[in-house]
Design a protein around this motif. Structure first.
Motif, PDB file in Angstrom:
ATOM      1  N   PRO A  52       1.071  -7.404  -0.185  1.00  0.00           N
ATOM      2  CA  PRO A  52       0.948  -5.736  -0.011  1.00  0.00           C
ATOM      3  C   PRO A  52       1.690  -4.959  -1.227  1.00  0.00           C
ATOM      4  CG  PRO A  52       1.124  -6.591   1.995  1.00  0.00           C
ATOM      5  CD  PRO A  52       1.498  -7.857   1.283  1.00  0.00           C
ATOM      6  N   LEU A  53       1.230  -4.207  -1.714  1.00  0.00           N
ATOM      7  CA  LEU A  53       2.257  -3.184  -2.749  1.00  0.00           C
ATOM      8  C   LEU A  53       3.096  -2.436  -2.072  1.00  0.00           C
ATOM      9  CD1 LEU A  53      -0.725  -1.636  -4.990  1.00  0.00           C
ATOM     10  CD2 LEU A  53       0.702  -3.635  -5.402  1.00  0.00           C
ATOM     11  N   GLU A  54       2.506  -1.932  -0.652  1.00  0.00           N
ATOM     12  CA  GLU A  54       3.784  -1.149   0.118  1.00  0.00           C
ATOM     13  C   GLU A  54       4.965  -2.027   0.565  1.00  0.00           C
ATOM     14  OE1 GLU A  54       3.837   0.862   4.606  1.00  0.00           O
ATOM     15  OE2 GLU A  54       1.751   0.034   3.748  1.00  0.00           O
TER      16      GLU A  54
ATOM     17  N   GLY B 284       2.246   6.377  -1.109  1.00  0.00           N
ATOM     18  CA  GLY B 284       1.058   5.664  -1.583  1.00  0.00           C
ATOM     19  C   GLY B 284       0.058   5.427  -0.183  1.00  0.00           C
ATOM     20  N   PRO B 285      -0.957   4.834  -0.441  1.00  0.00           N
ATOM     21  CA  PRO B 285      -2.114   4.536   0.685  1.00  0.00           C
ATOM     22  C   PRO B 285      -1.455   3.508   1.543  1.00  0.00           C
ATOM     23  CG  PRO B 285      -2.644   3.418  -1.546  1.00  0.00           C
ATOM     24  CD  PRO B 285      -1.512   4.248  -1.723  1.00  0.00           C
ATOM     25  N   ARG B 286      -1.659   3.860   2.554  1.00  0.00           N
ATOM     26  CA  ARG B 286      -1.307   3.028   3.851  1.00  0.00           C
ATOM     27  C   ARG B 286      -2.568   2.841   4.916  1.00  0.00           C
ATOM     28  NH1 ARG B 286       4.456   2.850   4.312  1.00  0.00           N
ATOM     29  NH2 ARG B 286       5.342   4.540   3.127  1.00  0.00           N
TER      30      ARG B 286
ATOM     31  N   PHE C 134      -0.416   2.867  -6.169  1.00  0.00           N
ATOM     32  CA  PHE C 134      -1.722   3.460  -6.351  1.00  0.00           C
ATOM     33  C   PHE C 134      -2.731   2.281  -6.492  1.00  0.00           C
ATOM     34  CE2 PHE C 134       0.008   3.200 -10.702  1.00  0.00           C
ATOM     35  CZ  PHE C 134      -1.068   2.698 -11.230  1.00  0.00           C
ATOM     36  N   ALA C 135      -3.986   2.437  -6.089  1.00  0.00           N
ATOM     37  CA  ALA C 135      -5.391   1.543  -6.262  1.00  0.00           C
ATOM     38  C   ALA C 135      -6.452   2.409  -6.642  1.00  0.00           C
ATOM     39  CB  ALA C 135      -5.367   0.920  -5.000  1.00  0.00           C
TER      40      ALA C 135
ATOM     41  N   ARG D 218      -7.976  -1.061 -11.273  1.00  0.00           N
ATOM     42  CA  ARG D 218      -6.583  -1.018 -11.594  1.00  0.00           C
ATOM     43  C   ARG D 218      -5.806  -0.553 -10.204  1.00  0.00           C
ATOM     44  NH1 ARG D 218      -5.652   3.541 -13.913  1.00  0.00           N
ATOM     45  NH2 ARG D 218      -3.949   2.879 -15.195  1.00  0.00           N
ATOM     46  N   LEU D 219      -4.573  -1.053 -10.210  1.00  0.00           N
ATOM     47  CA  LEU D 219      -3.237  -0.654  -9.319  1.00  0.00           C
ATOM     48  C   LEU D 219      -2.006  -1.033  -9.780  1.00  0.00           C
ATOM     49  CD1 LEU D 219      -2.591  -3.826  -8.329  1.00  0.00           C
ATOM     50  CD2 LEU D 219      -4.640  -3.681  -7.068  1.00  0.00           C
ATOM     51  N   GLY D 220      -0.936  -0.391  -8.986  1.00  0.00           N
ATOM     52  CA  GLY D 220       0.207  -0.640  -9.646  1.00  0.00           C
ATOM     53  C   GLY D 220       1.237   0.231  -9.095  1.00  0.00           C
TER      54      GLY D 220
END
Length: 487
Positions: A343-345, A370-372, A410-411, A415-417
């Motif tokens: 997970p990016l988080e 960021g999104p959770r 972000f997503a 694209r995400l990063g």
């Protein structure tokens, strides 16, 4: 031989005159000549018919006067015929060819024997004769009585110059008309050439001259006849094709230059990486020995405070050197990625935790956004955390005391990063091209190695992504690490 002028570069207008108008004028002249001859023959025939009509008109009265022996009637009839104006002379002969009445200035030279033969034959005959040096036209009509016996011969004459004057007038009018037609034909051809070909071709020539001078964006006007429009369209299509080819060549040239620069940069990075890895390996063991001995000395309770302080400084310096060695190893490592769905988080929180103490020491507010729950990404977690740690440390060092640093993820579709923003002074435009070069730094001596951003960029590149720098909404620098695909 006739086509030699054309090979010398004769103009289209002159070529049309030579090869179109001139042959037409020749044909027109030949046709006019024969038409004029035919017209002259018709005019001469018409004038002869006038004499014949007059002869028929006075024949009856003359035959009546001859049959009844009325000489006064003969003279009166001849005088009336002469007053018509189209008759040069009127003469009456008996059956033996002797002249018995006449009216006119000159007598034609005709022998009596010939006249008697004409009267005896009873035929109407016309022809040219000489009357005392003058050319005249004579028409003979036989005269007979009521029972059909030959009683004489009627001769009407007209001056030949009357015929010549009329024919000359017809000839002059024909030549004048032919000349006017020729001039009109030349004028029409020249006018048509100018309207249809000349000005349109001139426009194309002007367009080609502009293009020759370097105006590659100019295009010819597509006007005029279909052939001219097709010519202009073809020239414009050719120019468009040349422009596209030049653009493609220019793009390929720039691409080649970029590839050459990337190749040189890759070779440079490879050489620096090998050097950094070798240096880090050689420094790692001695630094570990120094750090271990300094730590053991610090454990001695009998150690004076002044000496303990020196060993503490030595240990801090060794830890700094070990941090530099780790950066060198990260920069020069060639190990394959160990990708896992993460997970990016989680990656962002781990990196933030590693620099939380530095941010607290500088009283910098570090926030996560960021999104959770966050989406997963296939990344090498250690490499990605190290990249974010370097970006966060740079942001903390760049901002002022009490400043702000924000780490977000972000997503967006495919694209995400991650993004790291600060409220510091930002990165000047003139430094952005060199910002990711190894060992390039804007910090003071002893405050940075210039490897942090290079390590972060290498991590992004190895993951198939990019690392870009821009301006943050909060005022400072914004570093965006973009990954090209989701898990």
């Amino acid at each position: 031989m006739f086509f030699w002028p054309l090979k010398r570069g004769l103009s289209l207008r002159i070529s049309l005159l030579l090869y179109l108008v001139f042959p037409l004028i020749v044909v027109l002249a030949v046709t006019g000549y024969y038409s004029l001859l035919r017209l002259e023959q018709q005019v001469e025939k018409r004038m002869q018919e006038d004499i014949e009509l007059i002869a028929r008109a006075i024949r009856g009265p003359l035959e009546h006067s001859l049959e009844h022996g009325r000489e006064g009637g003969l003279a009166q009839t001849l005088a009336s015929a002469f007053r018509i104006g189209r008759v040069y002379g009127v003469y009456v002969y008996d059956a033996h060819g002797r002249k018995i009445a006449s009216s006119g200035p000159r007598e034609p030279e005709v022998h009596s024997l010939e006249l008697a033969e004409l009267a005896a034959k009873g035929d109407r005959v016309g022809g040219y004769q000489d009357a005392r040096g003058a050319q005249i036209y004579s028409y003979f009509v036989p005269l007979s009585d009521s029972v059909g016996r030959n009683t004489g011969l009627l001769q009407l004459t007209r001056e030949g110059r009357d015929f010549q004057q009329d024919l000359l007038q017809v000839r002059h009018q024909g030549i004048l008309l032919l000349s006017l037609l020729s001039v009109l034909l030349v004028g029409m051809v020249l006018f048509g050439h100018h309207q249809v070909i000349g000005r349109n071709l001139g426009s194309l020539v002007k367009s080609m001259a502009r293009i020759e001078k370097g105006d590659r964006s100019h295009r010819a006007a597509e006007r005029g006849p279909r052939e001219m429009r097709h010519l202009a369209l073809g020239m414009n299509a050719m120019l468009d094709s040349i422009a596209r080819s030049e653009k493609e060549l220019e793009q390929r040239r720039h691409r080649q230059i970029e590839l050459e620069q990337q190749l040189q940069q890759s070779r440079k990075m490879a050489a620096i990486g090998q050097l950094a890895a070798g240096v880090a390996h050689e420094l790692g063991t001695p630094l570990s020995v120094v750090s271990g001995k300094a730590q053991r000395m610090l454990r001695n309770p009998e150690l004076p405070n002044s000496v303990a302080e020196v060993f503490g400084q030595i240990r801090d310096a060794v830890q700094r050197m070990e941090h530099i060695v780790r950066q060198l190893l990260d920069f020069g490592r060639g190990n394959p990625l160990r990708l896992n769905s993460t997970p990016l988080e989680s990656v962002a929180e781990s990196a933030a935790a590693m620099v939380q103490e530095e941010a607290h020491a500088k009283r910098v507010s570090l926030s996560l956004n960021g999104p959770r729950p966050s989406p997963n990404a296939s990344v090498d977690r250690v490499r990605m955390e190290q990249a974010l740690i370097n970006l966060l440390r740079n942001a903390i060092q760049a901002t002022h005391h009490g400043g702000r640093v924000c780490l977000s993820w972000f997503a967006e579709e495919d694209r995400l990063g991650f993004a790291v923003a600060d409220d510091g002074p930002g990165v000047p435009e003139e430094l952005r091209d060199r910002l990711f070069e190894p060992f390039f730094t804007t910090k003071a001596v002893g405050e940075g190695t210039g490897l942090g951003l290079s390590v972060a960029q290498a991590a992004a590149r190895d993951h198939g992504g990019t690392l870009n720098v821009g301006r943050a909404e909060i005022g400072g620098a914004l570093f965006t690490l973009t990954l090209e695909s989701r898990d």
